[in-house]
Motif scaffolding. Structure first.
Motif, PDB file in Angstrom:
ATOM      1  N   ILE A  11       6.075  17.478  -7.033  1.00  0.00           N
ATOM      2  CA  ILE A  11       5.698  16.615  -5.910  1.00  0.00           C
ATOM      3  C   ILE A  11       5.245  17.478  -4.740  1.00  0.00           C
ATOM      4  N   ASP A  12       4.041  17.205  -4.276  1.00  0.00           N
ATOM      5  CA  ASP A  12       3.535  17.850  -3.061  1.00  0.00           C
ATOM      6  C   ASP A  12       4.030  17.015  -1.871  1.00  0.00           C
ATOM      7  N   LYS A  13       5.085  17.471  -1.245  1.00  0.00           N
ATOM      8  CA  LYS A  13       5.719  16.658  -0.194  1.00  0.00           C
ATOM      9  C   LYS A  13       4.799  16.429   0.992  1.00  0.00           C
ATOM     10  N   ASN A  14       4.165  17.492   1.494  1.00  0.00           N
ATOM     11  CA  ASN A  14       3.286  17.330   2.650  1.00  0.00           C
ATOM     12  C   ASN A  14       2.077  16.463   2.311  1.00  0.00           C
ATOM     13  N   GLY A  15       1.514  16.700   1.132  1.00  0.00           N
ATOM     14  CA  GLY A  15       0.381  15.877   0.711  1.00  0.00           C
ATOM     15  C   GLY A  15       0.771  14.423   0.534  1.00  0.00           C
ATOM     16  N   THR A  16       1.957  14.192  -0.008  1.00  0.00           N
ATOM     17  CA  THR A  16       2.426  12.817  -0.182  1.00  0.00           C
ATOM     18  C   THR A  16       2.599  12.119   1.154  1.00  0.00           C
ATOM     19  N   ARG A  17       3.169  12.816   2.113  1.00  0.00           N
ATOM     20  CA  ARG A  17       3.332  12.223   3.445  1.00  0.00           C
ATOM     21  C   ARG A  17       1.982  11.858   4.069  1.00  0.00           C
ATOM     22  N   GLU A  18       1.011  12.751   3.924  1.00  0.00           N
ATOM     23  CA  GLU A  18      -0.299  12.473   4.493  1.00  0.00           C
ATOM     24  C   GLU A  18      -0.969  11.289   3.803  1.00  0.00           C
ATOM     25  N   ARG A  19      -0.854  11.241   2.479  1.00  0.00           N
ATOM     26  CA  ARG A  19      -1.471  10.130   1.754  1.00  0.00           C
ATOM     27  C   ARG A  19      -0.781   8.807   2.071  1.00  0.00           C
ATOM     28  N   LEU A  20       0.524   8.837   2.234  1.00  0.00           N
ATOM     29  CA  LEU A  20       1.242   7.621   2.617  1.00  0.00           C
ATOM     30  C   LEU A  20       0.775   7.108   3.979  1.00  0.00           C
ATOM     31  N   ALA A  21       0.664   8.024   4.928  1.00  0.00           N
ATOM     32  CA  ALA A  21       0.215   7.629   6.267  1.00  0.00           C
ATOM     33  C   ALA A  21      -1.206   7.090   6.231  1.00  0.00           C
ATOM     34  N   SER A  75      -2.860   5.723   3.601  1.00  0.00           N
ATOM     35  CA  SER A  75      -2.961   4.455   2.876  1.00  0.00           C
ATOM     36  C   SER A  75      -2.420   3.295   3.711  1.00  0.00           C
ATOM     37  N   MET A  76      -1.288   3.495   4.362  1.00  0.00           N
ATOM     38  CA  MET A  76      -0.742   2.412   5.184  1.00  0.00           C
ATOM     39  C   MET A  76      -1.562   2.193   6.450  1.00  0.00           C
ATOM     40  N   GLY A  77      -2.132   3.266   6.990  1.00  0.00           N
ATOM     41  CA  GLY A  77      -3.015   3.102   8.146  1.00  0.00           C
ATOM     42  C   GLY A  77      -4.269   2.321   7.786  1.00  0.00           C
ATOM     43  N   ALA A  78      -4.836   2.620   6.601  1.00  0.00           N
ATOM     44  CA  ALA A  78      -6.011   1.879   6.152  1.00  0.00           C
ATOM     45  C   ALA A  78      -5.675   0.411   5.901  1.00  0.00           C
ATOM     46  N   ALA A 105       0.828  -1.205   0.000  1.00  0.00           N
ATOM     47  CA  ALA A 105       0.000   0.000   0.000  1.00  0.00           C
ATOM     48  C   ALA A 105       0.860   1.252   0.000  1.00  0.00           C
ATOM     49  N   GLY A 106       1.949   1.223   0.774  1.00  0.00           N
ATOM     50  CA  GLY A 106       2.850   2.368   0.807  1.00  0.00           C
ATOM     51  C   GLY A 106       3.553   2.593  -0.524  1.00  0.00           C
ATOM     52  N   VAL A 107       4.036   1.507  -1.147  1.00  0.00           N
ATOM     53  CA  VAL A 107       4.720   1.631  -2.435  1.00  0.00           C
ATOM     54  C   VAL A 107       3.759   2.120  -3.512  1.00  0.00           C
ATOM     55  N   THR A 108       2.545   1.597  -3.515  1.00  0.00           N
ATOM     56  CA  THR A 108       1.555   2.013  -4.514  1.00  0.00           C
ATOM     57  C   THR A 108       1.249   3.500  -4.394  1.00  0.00           C
ATOM     58  N   GLU A 109       1.026   3.963  -3.169  1.00  0.00           N
ATOM     59  CA  GLU A 109       0.734   5.388  -2.978  1.00  0.00           C
ATOM     60  C   GLU A 109       1.953   6.245  -3.303  1.00  0.00           C
ATOM     61  N   TRP A 110       3.124   5.764  -2.978  1.00  0.00           N
ATOM     62  CA  TRP A 110       4.348   6.503  -3.294  1.00  0.00           C
ATOM     63  C   TRP A 110       4.494   6.697  -4.806  1.00  0.00           C
ATOM     64  N   ARG A 111       4.262   5.652  -5.573  1.00  0.00           N
ATOM     65  CA  ARG A 111       4.390   5.747  -7.020  1.00  0.00           C
ATOM     66  C   ARG A 111       3.342   6.686  -7.609  1.00  0.00           C
ATOM     67  N   ARG A 112       2.133   6.647  -7.083  1.00  0.00           N
ATOM     68  CA  ARG A 112       1.087   7.544  -7.587  1.00  0.00           C
ATOM     69  C   ARG A 112       1.405   9.004  -7.260  1.00  0.00           C
ATOM     70  N   SER A 113       1.881   9.236  -6.037  1.00  0.00           N
ATOM     71  CA  SER A 113       2.116  10.610  -5.601  1.00  0.00           C
ATOM     72  C   SER A 113       3.347  11.226  -6.237  1.00  0.00           C
ATOM     73  N   THR A 114       4.306  10.413  -6.656  1.00  0.00           N
ATOM     74  CA  THR A 114       5.547  10.935  -7.234  1.00  0.00           C
ATOM     75  C   THR A 114       5.612  10.766  -8.740  1.00  0.00           C
ATOM     76  N   HIS A 145       7.361   4.791   6.461  1.00  0.00           N
ATOM     77  CA  HIS A 145       6.977   6.183   6.190  1.00  0.00           C
ATOM     78  C   HIS A 145       8.184   7.106   6.377  1.00  0.00           C
ATOM     79  N   THR A 146       8.968   6.860   7.407  1.00  0.00           N
ATOM     80  CA  THR A 146      10.165   7.666   7.637  1.00  0.00           C
ATOM     81  C   THR A 146      11.161   7.513   6.499  1.00  0.00           C
ATOM     82  N   THR A 147      11.329   6.280   6.009  1.00  0.00           N
ATOM     83  CA  THR A 147      12.245   6.042   4.891  1.00  0.00           C
ATOM     84  C   THR A 147      11.811   6.794   3.642  1.00  0.00           C
ATOM     85  N   LEU A 148      10.528   6.740   3.343  1.00  0.00           N
ATOM     86  CA  LEU A 148      10.021   7.444   2.172  1.00  0.00           C
ATOM     87  C   LEU A 148      10.081   8.957   2.356  1.00  0.00           C
ATOM     88  N   SER A 149       9.902   9.426   3.582  1.00  0.00           N
ATOM     89  CA  SER A 149      10.003  10.865   3.842  1.00  0.00           C
ATOM     90  C   SER A 149      11.408  11.362   3.595  1.00  0.00           C
TER      91      SER A 149
END
Length: 230
Positions: free
Chosen positions: A104-114, A116-119, A90-99, A219-223
């Motif tokens: 790149i919206d960095k703050n938005g990407t971080r929120e979406r990553l959190a 998607s992985m939380g869900a 889920a994290g990789v999928t959202e990362w690829r979509r957001s980037t 999430h920290t690694t992707l950030s």
């Protein structure tokens, strides 16, 4: 009901108590026995499932943190049917979509990553918890079902006293024995269910905590990669 009640070992055996019981008490006993069998089947299934899941998750996370390339690891383990693997996917999928775009919206990407992985974590915990509520139901309902059999058996004893106009032990004992046996079966079904429910709930909570730690670390690694991107 047989007015003669020989208080020997054979008559007091579980099979004899069941056979001489009233049909209502028989129905209660049979239902509780089926609930007990179902409970033990669920206990064995949950015990094996949670044990295998925790070991496989530990191996997956160990291999993940040793991996040097996330994309290569995703190709090798991304389709793995494990809770941690699904959170990772889920994290990789959202990362690829957001980037995927130019900016790149960095703050938005971080929120979406959190998110998607939380869900994904919540979904995996729901799957692991499936049918766990059955143990809670059996643990809370079985004693009252057994109590119903107890009350019914005692009512039969008083009816026997009134019919025979005799309060001797031979008249009262059969109904009392059936009543106590129904109570015992209810407790036999309820006690393992309650213990197993508490134990497995604790195990699932530990898996959820491990998934949250893994998601936070990923999430920290992707950030960090976001901080290095433009």
């Amino acid at each position: 009901m047989n007015p003669v009640f020989n208080m020997d070992g054979a008559t007091l055996s579980p099979v004899a108590l069941f056979l001489q019981a009233d049909w209502v008490v028989k129905f209660v006993m049979a239902g509780l026995l089926l609930a007990s069998i179902w409970t033990w089947a669920l206990i064995i299934a949950f015990w094996r499932r949670i044990g295998r899941t925790r070991k496989a998750m530990a191996r997956f996370e160990r291999d993940f943190w040793k991996a040097e390339d996330i994309d290569v690891f995703y190709k090798a383990e991304g389709e793995n049917d494990l809770p941690s693997a699904r959170v990772f996917a889920a994290g990789v999928t959202e990362w690829r979509r957001s980037t995927a775009g130019g900016t790149i919206d960095k703050n938005g990407t971080r929120e979406r990553l959190a998110t998607s992985m939380g869900a994904a974590t919540a979904g995996e915990i729901d799957k692991l918890s499936d049918r766990l509520n059955i143990l809670a139901t059996v643990g809370s309902v079985a004693p009252f079902v057994g109590l119903f059999g107890t009350v019914w058996g005692i009512m039969r004893s008083f009816t026997s006293i009134a019919s025979a106009q005799n309060s001797s032990l031979a008249v009262v004992a059969p109904g009392i024995a059936e009543a106590l046996f129904a109570t015992a079966i209810g407790l036999f079904a309820a006690i393992p269910a309650v213990i197993a429910y508490n134990r497995f709930s604790h195990g699932i909570n530990r898996i959820e905590a491990a998934l949250n730690r893994f998601a936070d670390g990923f999430h920290t690694t992707l950030s960090r990669q976001l901080d290095g991107s433009r």
